[in-house]
Design a protein around this motif. Structure first.
Motif, PDB file in Angstrom:
ATOM      1  N   GLY A 197       0.811  -1.212   0.000  1.00  0.00           N
ATOM      2  CA  GLY A 197       0.000   0.000   0.000  1.00  0.00           C
ATOM      3  C   GLY A 197       0.844   1.261   0.000  1.00  0.00           C
ATOM      4  N   LEU A 198       1.913   1.267   0.787  1.00  0.00           N
ATOM      5  CA  LEU A 198       2.813   2.419   0.803  1.00  0.00           C
ATOM      6  C   LEU A 198       3.461   2.619  -0.560  1.00  0.00           C
ATOM      7  N   TRP A 199       3.818   1.507  -1.198  1.00  0.00           N
ATOM      8  CA  TRP A 199       4.428   1.597  -2.533  1.00  0.00           C
ATOM      9  C   TRP A 199       3.436   2.167  -3.540  1.00  0.00           C
ATOM     10  N   LEU A 200       2.198   1.672  -3.511  1.00  0.00           N
ATOM     11  CA  LEU A 200       1.180   2.186  -4.430  1.00  0.00           C
ATOM     12  C   LEU A 200       0.956   3.684  -4.225  1.00  0.00           C
ATOM     13  N   LEU A 201       0.893   4.112  -2.974  1.00  0.00           N
ATOM     14  CA  LEU A 201       0.672   5.526  -2.684  1.00  0.00           C
ATOM     15  C   LEU A 201       1.850   6.376  -3.151  1.00  0.00           C
ATOM     16  N   GLN A 202       3.053   5.854  -2.995  1.00  0.00           N
ATOM     17  CA  GLN A 202       4.217   6.600  -3.459  1.00  0.00           C
ATOM     18  C   GLN A 202       4.182   6.775  -4.976  1.00  0.00           C
ATOM     19  N   GLN A 203       3.808   5.696  -5.700  1.00  0.00           N
ATOM     20  CA  GLN A 203       3.694   5.800  -7.159  1.00  0.00           C
ATOM     21  C   GLN A 203       2.606   6.792  -7.552  1.00  0.00           C
ATOM     22  N   ALA A 204       1.469   6.731  -6.871  1.00  0.00           N
ATOM     23  CA  ALA A 204       0.349   7.605  -7.203  1.00  0.00           C
ATOM     24  C   ALA A 204       0.672   9.068  -6.906  1.00  0.00           C
ATOM     25  N   LEU A 205       1.303   9.317  -5.761  1.00  0.00           N
ATOM     26  CA  LEU A 205       1.651  10.689  -5.405  1.00  0.00           C
ATOM     27  C   LEU A 205       2.723  11.247  -6.339  1.00  0.00           C
ATOM     28  N   SER A 206       3.623  10.394  -6.805  1.00  0.00           N
ATOM     29  CA  SER A 206       4.635  10.839  -7.760  1.00  0.00           C
ATOM     30  C   SER A 206       3.985  11.263  -9.074  1.00  0.00           C
ATOM     31  N   LEU A 207       2.951  10.519  -9.507  1.00  0.00           N
ATOM     32  CA  LEU A 207       2.233  10.914 -10.717  1.00  0.00           C
ATOM     33  C   LEU A 207       1.501  12.235 -10.505  1.00  0.00           C
ATOM     34  N   LEU A 208       0.891  12.395  -9.342  1.00  0.00           N
ATOM     35  CA  LEU A 208       0.224  13.669  -9.041  1.00  0.00           C
ATOM     36  C   LEU A 208       1.235  14.800  -9.034  1.00  0.00           C
ATOM     37  N   ARG A 209       2.425  14.549  -8.511  1.00  0.00           N
ATOM     38  CA  ARG A 209       3.473  15.580  -8.461  1.00  0.00           C
ATOM     39  C   ARG A 209       3.865  16.035  -9.865  1.00  0.00           C
ATOM     40  N   SER A 210       3.907  15.079 -10.800  1.00  0.00           N
ATOM     41  CA  SER A 210       4.314  15.418 -12.165  1.00  0.00           C
ATOM     42  C   SER A 210       3.189  16.068 -12.979  1.00  0.00           C
ATOM     43  N   SER A 211       1.939  15.798 -12.595  1.00  0.00           N
ATOM     44  CA  SER A 211       0.822  16.338 -13.374  1.00  0.00           C
ATOM     45  C   SER A 211       0.289  17.660 -12.815  1.00  0.00           C
ATOM     46  N   ALA A 212       0.405  17.862 -11.505  1.00  0.00           N
ATOM     47  CA  ALA A 212      -0.074  19.115 -10.905  1.00  0.00           C
ATOM     48  C   ALA A 212       0.954  20.222 -11.131  1.00  0.00           C
ATOM     49  N   THR A 213       0.477  21.434 -11.237  1.00  0.00           N
ATOM     50  CA  THR A 213       1.367  22.581 -11.447  1.00  0.00           C
ATOM     51  C   THR A 213       1.305  23.590 -10.310  1.00  0.00           C
ATOM     52  N   ASN A 214       0.431  23.370  -9.342  1.00  0.00           N
ATOM     53  CA  ASN A 214       0.279  24.300  -8.235  1.00  0.00           C
ATOM     54  C   ASN A 214       1.454  24.156  -7.275  1.00  0.00           C
ATOM     55  N   ALA A 215       2.187  25.253  -7.047  1.00  0.00           N
ATOM     56  CA  ALA A 215       3.412  25.194  -6.250  1.00  0.00           C
ATOM     57  C   ALA A 215       3.136  24.815  -4.797  1.00  0.00           C
ATOM     58  N   ALA A 216       2.064  25.362  -4.239  1.00  0.00           N
ATOM     59  CA  ALA A 216       1.748  25.049  -2.842  1.00  0.00           C
ATOM     60  C   ALA A 216       1.406  23.575  -2.677  1.00  0.00           C
ATOM     61  N   LEU A 217       0.668  23.016  -3.640  1.00  0.00           N
ATOM     62  CA  LEU A 217       0.335  21.598  -3.583  1.00  0.00           C
ATOM     63  C   LEU A 217       1.588  20.751  -3.767  1.00  0.00           C
ATOM     64  N   HIS A 218       2.513  21.202  -4.618  1.00  0.00           N
ATOM     65  CA  HIS A 218       3.780  20.491  -4.795  1.00  0.00           C
ATOM     66  C   HIS A 218       4.479  20.296  -3.457  1.00  0.00           C
ATOM     67  N   SER A 219       4.486  21.329  -2.637  1.00  0.00           N
ATOM     68  CA  SER A 219       5.154  21.254  -1.336  1.00  0.00           C
ATOM     69  C   SER A 219       4.544  20.162  -0.467  1.00  0.00           C
ATOM     70  N   HIS A 220       3.221  20.079  -0.464  1.00  0.00           N
ATOM     71  CA  HIS A 220       2.543  19.051   0.330  1.00  0.00           C
ATOM     72  C   HIS A 220       2.804  17.648  -0.222  1.00  0.00           C
TER      73      HIS A 220
END
Length: 204
Positions: free
Chosen positions: A110-133
């Motif tokens: 589960g931790l691995w899946l979440l890390q993969q998913a959050l990495s995809l969100l990091r690459s697709s989102a452009t909001n700087a404040a969200l990037h920090s989170h």
């Protein structure tokens, strides 16, 4: 499947998060406790610091902050594609029938899946404040994996594809992903780290 939630526009700026020193403190504390207890004379094995769940509680609080930032985010906060995430619902009868290794592997996958998913969100989102989170959340997942290794839980070997894993589902929005992240920490991660066998340590 979890409930979908849609959030309306918000004129306030996204949540900015903690100062860097505040965000790094729980990770530094966990690392120092692990190192100190490994080197402390007179102990046959390292003290398991996560048995004091304040570190995990801090990670949960930061996950909730990321979810709050997502709720108030207006632009540049979307997920570019659907992602596979772990089921967060816990059937206690099924959970208790699993041995410690099976429980640990379920949490690690589960931790691995979440890390993969959050990495995809990091690459697709452009909001700087969200990037920090998101960056903070990924660091916390890596810290949790380090804590699991300190509990003599063997290192997890990820599968070639998330499709090989059982007990998963798919989400298509960043809001759903962050909700799963919070619930997984509050559920299965807490259960594993609170387990009496994992936390037992004679410190007398």
């Amino acid at each position: 499947m979890g409930n979908r939630r849609t959030y309306g526009p918000n004129r306030e700026d996204p949540v900015k998060g903690y100062a860097d020193t505040d965000m790094e403190f729980p990770r530094l504390l966990a690392f120092l406790l692990i190192v100190l207890e490994w080197t402390r004379p007179g102990l046959p094995s390292p003290l398991r610091p996560i048995c004091d769940l304040r570190v995990l509680n801090h990670f949960i609080k930061e996950a909730q902050d990321a979810e709050a930032a997502m709720k108030s985010c207006r632009d540049g906060c979307s997920l570019s594609d659907s992602v596979t995430v772990p089921q967060t619902r816990v059937d206690f009868d099924v959970w208790e029938k699993k041995n410690a290794l099976e429980q640990a592997q379920e949490v690690q996958s589960g931790l691995w899946l979440l890390q993969q998913a959050l990495s995809l969100l990091r690459s697709s989102a452009t909001n700087a404040a969200l990037h920090s989170h998101i960056d903070n959340s990924i660091r916390n997942l890596l810290s949790l994996n380090a804590v699991l290794r300190s509990l003599n839980i063997q290192e997890y070997t990820p599968p070639a594809s998330a499709a090989e894993l059982e007990g998963t589902w798919t989400v298509s929005t960043a809001a759903d992903l962050l909700q799963v992240y919070v619930n997984f920490l509050r559920g299965k991660v807490r259960l594993l780290l609170s387990d009496a066998q994992a936390c037992h340590q004679d410190v007398s």
